[in-house]
Design a protein around this motif. Structure first.
Motif, PDB file in Angstrom:
ATOM      1  N   VAL A 254      55.639  23.622   6.180  1.00 28.88           N
ATOM      2  CA  VAL A 254      56.130  24.435   5.065  1.00 28.88           C
ATOM      3  C   VAL A 254      56.741  25.761   5.531  1.00 28.88           C
ATOM      4  O   VAL A 254      57.058  26.608   4.715  1.00 28.88           O
ATOM      5  CB  VAL A 254      55.006  24.720   4.040  1.00 28.88           C
ATOM      6  CG1 VAL A 254      54.519  23.437   3.416  1.00 28.88           C
ATOM      7  CG2 VAL A 254      53.847  25.482   4.675  1.00 28.88           C
ATOM      8  N   PRO A 292      46.003  31.622   4.889  1.00 27.40           N
ATOM      9  CA  PRO A 292      46.246  31.662   3.447  1.00 27.40           C
ATOM     10  C   PRO A 292      46.110  33.067   2.896  1.00 27.40           C
ATOM     11  O   PRO A 292      45.191  33.805   3.259  1.00 27.40           O
ATOM     12  CB  PRO A 292      45.144  30.752   2.880  1.00 27.40           C
ATOM     13  CG  PRO A 292      44.805  29.824   3.994  1.00 27.40           C
ATOM     14  CD  PRO A 292      44.957  30.642   5.239  1.00 27.40           C
ATOM     15  N   ALA A 293      47.065  33.434   2.046  1.00 32.11           N
ATOM     16  CA  ALA A 293      47.046  34.758   1.422  1.00 32.11           C
ATOM     17  C   ALA A 293      47.061  34.544  -0.086  1.00 32.11           C
ATOM     18  O   ALA A 293      48.048  34.058  -0.623  1.00 32.11           O
ATOM     19  CB  ALA A 293      48.269  35.558   1.873  1.00 32.11           C
ATOM     20  N   GLU A 296      48.776  31.288  -3.135  1.00 30.89           N
ATOM     21  CA  GLU A 296      49.979  30.524  -2.810  1.00 30.89           C
ATOM     22  C   GLU A 296      50.625  30.867  -1.468  1.00 30.89           C
ATOM     23  O   GLU A 296      51.088  29.981  -0.780  1.00 30.89           O
ATOM     24  CB  GLU A 296      51.027  30.715  -3.915  1.00 30.89           C
ATOM     25  CG  GLU A 296      50.591  30.070  -5.228  1.00 30.89           C
ATOM     26  CD  GLU A 296      51.655  30.191  -6.301  1.00 30.89           C
ATOM     27  OE1 GLU A 296      52.844  30.181  -5.957  1.00 30.89           O
ATOM     28  OE2 GLU A 296      51.281  30.314  -7.480  1.00 30.89           O
ATOM     29  N   GLY A 297      50.689  32.128  -1.104  1.00 33.93           N
ATOM     30  CA  GLY A 297      51.451  32.509   0.079  1.00 33.93           C
ATOM     31  C   GLY A 297      50.671  32.345   1.374  1.00 33.93           C
ATOM     32  O   GLY A 297      49.502  31.966   1.387  1.00 33.93           O
ATOM     33  N   LEU A 298      51.361  32.623   2.464  1.00 34.31           N
ATOM     34  CA  LEU A 298      50.740  32.597   3.784  1.00 34.31           C
ATOM     35  C   LEU A 298      51.031  33.919   4.489  1.00 34.31           C
ATOM     36  O   LEU A 298      52.149  34.432   4.422  1.00 34.31           O
ATOM     37  CB  LEU A 298      51.314  31.464   4.638  1.00 34.31           C
ATOM     38  CG  LEU A 298      51.045  30.033   4.161  1.00 34.31           C
ATOM     39  CD1 LEU A 298      51.831  29.045   5.023  1.00 34.31           C
ATOM     40  CD2 LEU A 298      49.565  29.707   4.214  1.00 34.31           C
ATOM     41  N   HIS A 333      54.924  34.909   4.061  1.00 27.99           N
ATOM     42  CA  HIS A 333      55.770  33.788   3.635  1.00 27.99           C
ATOM     43  C   HIS A 333      55.310  33.353   2.251  1.00 27.99           C
ATOM     44  O   HIS A 333      54.122  33.152   2.018  1.00 27.99           O
ATOM     45  CB  HIS A 333      55.631  32.625   4.614  1.00 27.99           C
ATOM     46  CG  HIS A 333      56.375  31.393   4.178  1.00 27.99           C
ATOM     47  ND1 HIS A 333      57.737  31.304   4.206  1.00 27.99           N
ATOM     48  CD2 HIS A 333      55.934  30.212   3.683  1.00 27.99           C
ATOM     49  CE1 HIS A 333      58.111  30.112   3.772  1.00 27.99           C
ATOM     50  NE2 HIS A 333      57.033  29.431   3.442  1.00 27.99           N
TER      51      HIS A 333
ATOM     52  N   ASP B 112      55.172  20.613  -0.163  1.00 25.90           N
ATOM     53  CA  ASP B 112      54.892  22.037   0.071  1.00 25.90           C
ATOM     54  C   ASP B 112      53.599  22.447  -0.653  1.00 25.90           C
ATOM     55  O   ASP B 112      52.720  23.083  -0.073  1.00 25.90           O
ATOM     56  CB  ASP B 112      56.097  22.848  -0.448  1.00 25.90           C
ATOM     57  CG  ASP B 112      56.009  24.305  -0.053  1.00 25.90           C
ATOM     58  OD1 ASP B 112      56.585  24.666   0.973  1.00 25.90           O
ATOM     59  OD2 ASP B 112      55.359  25.074  -0.789  1.00 25.90           O
ATOM     60  N   VAL B 115      50.518  20.874   1.065  1.00 28.89           N
ATOM     61  CA  VAL B 115      50.164  21.519   2.340  1.00 28.89           C
ATOM     62  C   VAL B 115      49.521  22.876   2.081  1.00 28.89           C
ATOM     63  O   VAL B 115      48.501  23.221   2.696  1.00 28.89           O
ATOM     64  CB  VAL B 115      51.409  21.655   3.252  1.00 28.89           C
ATOM     65  CG1 VAL B 115      51.089  22.496   4.485  1.00 28.89           C
ATOM     66  CG2 VAL B 115      51.907  20.274   3.676  1.00 28.89           C
ATOM     67  N   HIS B 116      50.085  23.648   1.155  1.00 23.88           N
ATOM     68  CA  HIS B 116      49.503  24.967   0.849  1.00 23.88           C
ATOM     69  C   HIS B 116      48.065  24.827   0.349  1.00 23.88           C
ATOM     70  O   HIS B 116      47.191  25.610   0.734  1.00 23.88           O
ATOM     71  CB  HIS B 116      50.357  25.717  -0.173  1.00 23.88           C
ATOM     72  CG  HIS B 116      51.458  26.517   0.445  1.00 23.88           C
ATOM     73  ND1 HIS B 116      51.257  27.770   0.955  1.00 23.88           N
ATOM     74  CD2 HIS B 116      52.758  26.222   0.654  1.00 23.88           C
ATOM     75  CE1 HIS B 116      52.402  28.235   1.457  1.00 23.88           C
ATOM     76  NE2 HIS B 116      53.329  27.310   1.281  1.00 23.88           N
ATOM     77  N   ARG B 120      44.121  25.773   2.453  1.00 26.46           N
ATOM     78  CA  ARG B 120      43.055  26.609   1.868  1.00 26.46           C
ATOM     79  C   ARG B 120      41.721  25.881   1.793  1.00 26.46           C
ATOM     80  O   ARG B 120      40.789  26.380   1.182  1.00 26.46           O
ATOM     81  CB  ARG B 120      43.497  27.079   0.480  1.00 26.46           C
ATOM     82  CG  ARG B 120      44.545  28.152   0.552  1.00 26.46           C
ATOM     83  CD  ARG B 120      45.318  28.329  -0.733  1.00 26.46           C
ATOM     84  NE  ARG B 120      46.142  29.529  -0.636  1.00 26.46           N
ATOM     85  CZ  ARG B 120      47.289  29.604   0.069  1.00 26.46           C
ATOM     86  NH1 ARG B 120      47.729  28.544   0.718  1.00 26.46           N
ATOM     87  NH2 ARG B 120      47.956  30.736   0.141  1.00 26.46           N
TER      88      ARG B 120
END
Lengths: 335, 133
Positions: A254, A292-293, A296-298, A333, B112, B115-116, B120
């Protein structure tokens, strides 16, 4: 030895008094052409009662422009955390006096015993924005008394390797309004005893610098410190080559292949009455770690291997030298 | 050489973990899939369809699809290990895709999201390790 004690400030911190928090211990060793990065990190969520909510152990080895890496996610429920030791299933880190020992099992196993050769320096309550802060205990030069790491093609002995170490903790979550760049440089020649560490903390968009500093060590002690306006840190160019490693590897599905706004180098100029320092860093191979942030974000942590040229003038005494190090850049990201 | 573990049971366990750990986000991912079922052929051995269930994505034996994906299990492993990027897999014909461009983009969007969510989940990371062992 007392001045070099790593546990003088109370050792490991554990869960912050309130809210979410992070704590991690970072090591970077160099032995010949091998660069080894080791990181043990712990995280706490707001409102949780567990001793540790998340634990990660990371090993990255770079050699000849190629990286291998392992990201272990041991059970946080079984983590044991004391004032001077962390045990995370088959992994253990202990701090006693001026000595740090690390044992990691599973993929890329290793055993390290490191001794401080400089007194540690603490940057207290560095601002991350929105009231969040980071404490940074840095020890830019350690000596590996005894150590090894098993890479896929065989064991590397690390006895005598030079190393950088820091210990960080703070009440914040990844994804908040911050970014950072910090780096260290150690001499190319083993008989030189200087070390440099610098950092810049800014907002997430990197439009604003909130805090910056540079420390120069020589002869077993801190020789010069530059902060705030005494320092100019400039990014130069753009890193064109794709990271040689992404951890966890599946995150690469991703992420764009190239580094996200990672420069091709940095120029640091520091000047204060009677002393000046210039540091030119060129980025080499790069590994990135995705964390992971929020939902949703990284947050992407880039570990950039660098070659360096330094020029130092302290009250007329000059040093010009080549060095190598690692600069870490945090980017974001997605959401 | 030992036969490779089938992908579908691991995927089903991963779906159950994510549905339990993050039900709201899992349901949103199912909504994205609702208009775009994805048929997956893993070599000659495994064929199934990703469809939207009442509370998120599900694995079905068969059914209509808007996107067809074909790949070998070795490609799955290389992608998960970071030895191959998605664009490289398509260019090398190791990942075969068919469908309207809009649907292919929806499928990419679903990947996407999956994977996200997986990044987590420590349990999902364990499953990934199981697949790669």
């Amino acid at each position: 030895m007392s001045g070099r004690r790593l546990d003088r400030l109370g050792g490991l911190r554990g869960r912050p008094a309130a809210g979410a928090g992070q704590e991690w211990l970072h090591l970077s060793l160099r032995q010949g052409g091998l660069d080894l990065i080791v990181n043990l990190s712990l995280a706490w969520q707001a409102g949780s009662a567990q001793a540790v909510d998340e634990a990660r152990v990371m090993v990255i080895a770079g050699e000849g422009g190629r990286f291998v890496g392992a990201l272990h996610q041991p059970s946080a429920a079984r983590a044991r955390l004391g004032p001077s030791a962390i045990t995370l299933e088959g992994h253990r880190l202990q701090i006693v006096g001026d000595t740090l020992t690390v044992e990691i099992s599973g993929a890329l196993p290793l055993s390290l015993t490191l001794q401080a050769t400089l007194p540690p320096d603490l940057s207290h309550r560095l601002p991350l924005g929105g009231g969040a802060t980071l404490d940074w205990l840095v020890l830019p030069r350690m000596r590996c008394v005894e150590g090894w790491v098993d890479l896929p093609d065989g064991r590397r002995i690390l006895d005598g390797a030079i190393a950088y170490h820091d210990h960080n903790w703070g009440a914040f979550s990844f994804g908040q309004d911050f970014s950072w760049e910090w780096g260290f440089v150690l001499p190319e020649e083993a008989d030189q005893d200087w070390a440099i560490v610098f950092s810049r903390l800014g907002d997430r968009a990197q439009h604003r610098t909130r805090s910056q500093g540079l420390l120069f060590y020589q002869g077993g002690r801190l020789r010069a410190a530059f902060t705030g306006g005494e320092l100019q840190i400039e990014a130069t160019g753009a890193l064109r080559r794709a990271p040689g490693l992404t951890l966890p590897p599946a995150a690469g599905l991703v992420l764009p292949p190239q580094g996200l706004g990672v420069p091709g180098g940095w120029t640091v100029r520091a000047r204060a009455p009677g002393r000046s320092l210039s540091l030119s860093l060129v980025a080499g191979s790069t590994a990135r770690i995705a964390t992971p942030a929020g939902d949703e974000g990284l947050t992407l942590v880039y570990e950039v291997l660098t070659t360096a040229h330094i020029e130092v003038n302290l009250h007329g005494a000059e040093l010009r030298a080549m060095g190598r190090g690692v600069t870490e850049a945090v980017r974001h990201h997605g959401a | 050489m030992a036969p490779e573990a089938p992908l579908r049971p691991l995927l089903a366990r991963s779906f159950a973990i994510l549905a339990a750990e993050r039900p709201a986000a899992w349901a949103r991912l199912g909504d994205r899939l609702r208009a775009c079922p994805i048929a997956i052929a893993l070599g000659e051995a495994e064929r199934f369809v990703l469809v939207a269930g009442p509370s998120g994505p599900l694995l079905a034996d068969e059914g209509p699809a808007r996107v067809w994906v074909g790949l070998e299990s070795s490609t799955v492993r290389d992608l998960l290990q970071g030895a191959l990027r998605l664009d490289e897999a398509v260019a090398a014909d190791r990942l075969r895709l068919r469908g309207q461009v809009e649907d292919l983009l929806t499928a990419l969007d679903c990947l996407d999201g999956y994977v996200h969510l997986s990044l987590r989940s420590a349990q999902s990371a364990g499953l990934c390790g199981e697949l790669l062992r």
